[in-house]
Scaffold this motif. Sequence first.
Motif, short mmCIF file in Angstrom:
data_model
loop_
_atom_site.label_atom_id
_atom_site.label_comp_id
_atom_site.label_asym_id
_atom_site.label_seq_id
_atom_site.Cartn_x
_atom_site.Cartn_y
_atom_site.Cartn_z
N HIS A 89 0.83 -1.21 0.00
CA HIS A 89 0.00 0.00 0.00
C HIS A 89 0.86 1.25 0.00
CE1 HIS A 89 -2.37 3.21 2.06
NE2 HIS A 89 -3.13 2.95 1.02
N ASP A 105 -7.17 1.98 -4.17
CA ASP A 105 -8.34 1.47 -3.46
C ASP A 105 -8.20 -0.03 -3.21
OD1 ASP A 105 -11.05 1.33 -2.44
OD2 ASP A 105 -11.67 0.59 -4.41
N LEU A 108 -5.48 -0.57 -0.45
CA LEU A 108 -5.97 -0.19 0.87
C LEU A 108 -7.01 -1.19 1.36
CD1 LEU A 108 -6.03 1.77 3.23
CD2 LEU A 108 -7.66 3.18 1.94
N GLY A 109 -7.91 -1.59 0.47
CA GLY A 109 -8.94 -2.56 0.85
C GLY A 109 -8.34 -3.89 1.29
N GLY A 142 -8.00 3.27 7.55
CA GLY A 142 -9.01 3.58 6.55
C GLY A 142 -9.50 5.01 6.64
N ALA A 152 -15.15 6.77 0.18
CA ALA A 152 -13.98 5.99 -0.21
C ALA A 152 -14.27 5.16 -1.45
CB ALA A 152 -13.56 5.08 0.96
N THR A 156 -12.37 -0.28 -0.49
CA THR A 156 -12.16 0.25 0.87
C THR A 156 -13.46 0.29 1.64
OG1 THR A 156 -10.29 1.59 0.09
CG2 THR A 156 -11.29 2.21 2.20
#
Length: 283
Positions: A89, A105, A108-109, A142, A152, A156
């Motif tokens: 990330h 995205d 991060l997810g 987050g 978002a 995410t």
Amino acid sequence: MEPEAREEIFERAREYSTQPARWEQADVLWARVVEAYRQAVAGGRVDRNDQRQLARALWRHGMLLTALGRHDRATESGHEAVVLFTEIHQAVAAEHPEPTQARRDEALGELITAMVDCGESAFLAGSPDVRLDLLDKALGIGLHTAGPPPGAGPRTREAMATAYHNFANALLHRHQQQGATTDAQEATLAGSRATELRLKALDPHRPITLWELGNTYSVYAQALLATGDVERARLVVDHGIQLTDLLGAAGMEIRQKLRATAELIRGASGSGGGGRRWPWRRR
């Protein structure tokens, strides 16, 4: 091992993981997958895809180990996956500053999801405080990175909904063990946020979204009841039962939880314990 061979064995391990009768075979395969990708990223210039596949293999192997009841090993695998997803990330963020950009995205997810799942493995291994810490950190990452979840990216948002759901469940568990009122209040807040996100994601053509919302309703209702908000707990239970009725047999387990909560609500109403509401708070 050649890249095509690594991909093939990864997909085979993932397929076997969906079949309980083949879980032991999947365990062996995931160990081979992890080792293959470890060798691929060892030394020299690291290929981002190989690094991501290694993180995914560690995460998926951890989930399988949890299903097999090997919780300590699952937690170890999960922690290593979290470290790698964090590195990935950070690298993607350097290239894509906007959190809603597709690759950012996704990264991060996956990081949030890995932290959430590692927390559940830790809980099953006998470390409830580690679960709460990981969930709190996942939500913090987050919120700090992408802001309020409704704005978002889709990956995410989905991960944050699960994180809020699990956080509510973890706080509710601690409340039941220790009786702290603040835990029940915070569980209610987390349950509300998970419900909001899962309502927005609800898609009649994707039964999993109905299941996830029904599951969150079951936790949210318990949290509301723990704070003494019997009226709203009853309303949430009613919504949950209506929703899980649509799922038929797939919603049976959640429906049973909701009906058990409904019994507690009837008991609380009969003893005159209803009606109390806590102030609506947001962090």
